[in-house]
Write a protein that holds these residues in place. Structure first.
Motif, PDB file in Angstrom:
ATOM      1  N   TYR A 116      79.640   1.132  -1.302  1.00  0.00           N
ATOM      2  CA  TYR A 116      79.291  -0.030  -0.499  1.00  0.00           C
ATOM      3  C   TYR A 116      78.871   0.317   0.915  1.00  0.00           C
ATOM      4  CZ  TYR A 116      81.606  -1.741  -4.575  1.00  0.00           C
ATOM      5  OH  TYR A 116      81.980  -1.946  -5.875  1.00  0.00           O
ATOM      6  N   TYR A 117      78.845   1.618   1.230  1.00  0.00           N
ATOM      7  CA  TYR A 117      78.278   2.030   2.513  1.00  0.00           C
ATOM      8  C   TYR A 117      76.752   1.903   2.426  1.00  0.00           C
ATOM      9  CZ  TYR A 117      82.782   3.940   3.977  1.00  0.00           C
ATOM     10  OH  TYR A 117      84.099   4.084   4.345  1.00  0.00           O
ATOM     11  N   GLU A 118      76.156   1.288   3.430  1.00  0.00           N
ATOM     12  CA  GLU A 118      74.713   1.077   3.416  1.00  0.00           C
ATOM     13  C   GLU A 118      73.960   2.393   3.329  1.00  0.00           C
ATOM     14  OE1 GLU A 118      71.208  -0.445   3.007  1.00  0.00           O
ATOM     15  OE2 GLU A 118      73.038  -1.665   3.015  1.00  0.00           O
ATOM     16  N   SER A 119      74.474   3.422   4.002  1.00  0.00           N
ATOM     17  CA  SER A 119      73.810   4.735   3.974  1.00  0.00           C
ATOM     18  C   SER A 119      73.789   5.311   2.561  1.00  0.00           C
ATOM     19  CB  SER A 119      74.528   5.709   4.919  1.00  0.00           C
ATOM     20  OG  SER A 119      75.903   5.829   4.575  1.00  0.00           O
ATOM     21  N   LEU A 121      74.069   3.422  -0.370  1.00  0.00           N
ATOM     22  CA  LEU A 121      73.223   2.564  -1.208  1.00  0.00           C
ATOM     23  C   LEU A 121      71.743   2.824  -0.972  1.00  0.00           C
ATOM     24  CD1 LEU A 121      74.746  -1.039  -1.445  1.00  0.00           C
ATOM     25  CD2 LEU A 121      74.169   0.526  -3.306  1.00  0.00           C
ATOM     26  N   SER A 122      71.367   3.020   0.281  1.00  0.00           N
ATOM     27  CA  SER A 122      69.948   3.233   0.586  1.00  0.00           C
ATOM     28  C   SER A 122      69.445   4.529  -0.045  1.00  0.00           C
ATOM     29  CB  SER A 122      69.720   3.261   2.100  1.00  0.00           C
ATOM     30  OG  SER A 122      70.415   4.342   2.695  1.00  0.00           O
ATOM     31  N   GLN A 123      70.296   5.549  -0.100  1.00  0.00           N
ATOM     32  CA  GLN A 123      69.895   6.812  -0.732  1.00  0.00           C
ATOM     33  C   GLN A 123      69.859   6.678  -2.252  1.00  0.00           C
ATOM     34  OE1 GLN A 123      68.589   8.234   2.181  1.00  0.00           O
ATOM     35  NE2 GLN A 123      68.986  10.045   0.906  1.00  0.00           N
ATOM     36  N   LYS A 125      69.091   4.074  -3.911  1.00  0.00           N
ATOM     37  CA  LYS A 125      67.889   3.314  -4.286  1.00  0.00           C
ATOM     38  C   LYS A 125      66.644   4.206  -4.373  1.00  0.00           C
ATOM     39  CE  LYS A 125      68.494  -0.051  -1.196  1.00  0.00           C
ATOM     40  NZ  LYS A 125      68.255  -1.297  -0.431  1.00  0.00           N
ATOM     41  N   VAL A 157      76.072  -3.821  -7.354  1.00  0.00           N
ATOM     42  CA  VAL A 157      75.485  -2.510  -7.025  1.00  0.00           C
ATOM     43  C   VAL A 157      74.458  -2.107  -8.072  1.00  0.00           C
ATOM     44  CG1 VAL A 157      75.966  -0.043  -6.824  1.00  0.00           C
ATOM     45  CG2 VAL A 157      77.470  -1.690  -5.710  1.00  0.00           C
ATOM     46  N   ILE A 160      71.262  -3.829  -7.405  1.00  0.00           N
ATOM     47  CA  ILE A 160      70.592  -3.315  -6.207  1.00  0.00           C
ATOM     48  C   ILE A 160      69.833  -2.023  -6.509  1.00  0.00           C
ATOM     49  CG2 ILE A 160      71.012  -2.289  -3.927  1.00  0.00           C
ATOM     50  CD1 ILE A 160      73.317  -4.307  -3.614  1.00  0.00           C
TER      51      ILE A 160
END
Length: 500
Positions: A116-119, A121-123, A125, A157, A160
């Protein structure tokens, strides 16, 4: 390439165990899959082998740090270099480097909290995720014996990161739990299901009733002296695990160590490796030990303390006999043993008084409501919440506040929710208590709990059906006579106790 050829070249096995090939074929065909395989039958192979056949990364969600570390290390020992366990064991610098180079790994083990850390999740994706694996998937369900709130967000998740093919794995799940798993992950209408029996016929089941704690401790020492090892003794207390290991060493057991979550990582890994490689014969452990441990010749498992539920009992005894050879699971019970699991269950969740104290704090600090997570230490100090209780409270408050509920309503709902959870846990403990005191086949009763029937006769089934303890001791009687070590007087007294 034939799957058997991959199995042989990558893992050194000549043939699949029951269920493995069917599950792997389902995943490789692009089907979301829920699979229930009993502990010790090779669930991890069901995602590891596909990883070598399909392009892209395999993401494995695991609830326990020790479990993901064990599985990652096993892959590395088999020669796989593109594997990482992304969890709190990594330093900040290591996490940063791992995120930058995440696409270079094939197998990525990650805790649900880290997702759930944005850093992170962004990786994720950016990756080409071939398979999204949810290990110990029963943690998703509020009806599951090991419910984890963080698992509830896995469906979100999954959406996403592009709804990759998903494999949910568990060893034990009732029909309600299986339904929750599929619904929560968003695969309810698009899913193959492979459900295999929880039974392990090569593990004999026995309960020994002792009059008191002293007798139980004496019997533990006796069993450790006579049973053919290696073995594991499970405790609900870190302190008791340590004390028992020391007691057994004092009684002459040279190759015994304790294992629990209070030990540092290096010590835990050392004990695991010594046990795996035969340098230790016996481990006095809490429940975390054994998950992911690749040791197939464990001959006995003893429960000194009563488990909190049938499901976790099966998980723990399932560490025995993975080589298919005869093994035994013994539970030691004395009157009042059920009180400890009740205390443990109740301590996991905030009680009404603690929620009332939180209510008072919130009313004194109304501006904190939108960002209540920032006030962790103040709230814990006022209410006495433990770290585990705080995580459960914070998750519940966060989820409910997003739906627009007033904080008073949230805290009232919380009381009702926790009362329901405590009742569920008490009911599970009651199931174990009833199982201990029943006078009919122990195996049949466990299978009935999972809506299964007993299909075949098992030679060394359980103490109710008849069991020669001598078959599991270091000096087995070749004439197959009853072992004098098996206390038939105690057993007879047990049978005369009225059923609950």
């Amino acid at each position: 390439m034939r799957l058997e050829a991959v199995l042989q070249s990558k893992f050194g096995y000549p043939a699949f165990r029951p269920g493995q090939k069917e599950i792997i074929e389902s995943v490789l065909s692009g089907r979301n899959t829920v699979a229930m395989l009993p502990t010790g039958t090779g669930k991890s192979l069901c995602y590891q082998l596909p990883g070598y056949v399909i392009e892209g990364q395999v993401i494995i969600i695991s609830p326990l740090l020790s479990l993901m570390q064990d599985q990652a290390e096993q892959l590395m020992m088999n020669g796989e270099k593109k594997v990482i366990a992304f969890n709190s064991f990594l330093t900040s610098a290591e996490k940063k480097q791992a995120l930058i180079h995440l696409n270079q790994y094939k197998f990525i083990f990650i805790s649900p909290e880290m997702l759930y850390y944005e850093s992170v999740l962004s990786q994720l994706k950016k990756l080409r995720i071939a398979l999204f694996v949810v290990d110990e998937a029963h943690c998703i369900s509020q009806w599951g014996y090991d419910f984890r709130p963080d698992y509830l967000k896995l469906g979100e998740v999954r959406k996403i990161i592009g709804n990759p093919v998903t494999l949910a794995l568990t060893a034990t799940a009732t029909s309600e739990v299986k339904g929750d798993i599929k619904k929560s992950l968003g695969i309810l209408d698009d899913c193959s299901e492979f459900i295999y029996s929880v039974d392990r016929p090569n593990i004999a089941l026995s309960v020994e009733r002792l009059d008191n704690f002293r007798e139980k401790t004496e019997r533990l020492v006796e069993l450790a002296e006579i049973l053919k090892g290696p073995g594991i003794i499970y405790f609900s207390s870190k302190k008791k695990a340590e004390q028992s290991a020391e007691l057994l060493r004092d009684k002459g057991a040279k190759r015994v160590m304790a294992y629990h979550g209070g030990m540092d990582q290096e010590s835990r890994i050392l004990v695991q490796q010594q046990f795996i490689h035969g340098q230790l014969d016996l481990i006095c452990a809490t429940s975390a030990f054994g998950m992911g441990i690749n040791k197939d010749n464990i001959r006995y498992v003893i429960h000194f303390h009563m488990p909190l539920q049938i499901e976790s009992y099966l998980q723990e005894i399932g560490r025995a006999g993975r080589d298919g050879k005869q093994s035994i699971a013994i539970m030691l019970y004395s009157p009042g043993d059920e009180q400890l699991p009740i205390q443990l269950a109740e301590s996991e969740l905030p009680d009404k008084a603690q929620i009332d104290w939180i209510m008072e704090w919130v009313e004194e600090n109304p501006n904190a409501i939108p960002n209540i997570g920032l006030f962790e230490e103040q709230i814990k100090q006022r209410s006495g919440l433990t770290d585990v209780q705080w995580r459960i409270f914070n998750d519940f408050f966060d989820r409910k506040s997003k739906s627009g509920l007033d904080y008073r309503r949230i805290l009232q709902d919380m009381k009702g929710y926790y009362e329901g959870r405590i009742k569920l846990k008490r009911d599970s403990i009651e199931e174990v208590y009833k199982w201990i005191h029943k006078k009919t086949c122990r195996r049949e009763n466990i299978l009935s709990y999972f809506d299964e029937g007993k299909n075949a006769s098992v030679p060394s089934c359980c103490d109710i059906c008849g069991l020669q303890l001598g078959n599991f001791t270091r000096n087995t009687n070749s004439d197959n006579q009853e072992s004098p070590l098996y206390d038939w007087k105690n057993h007879l007294e047990y049978l005369l106790i009225p059923s609950e």
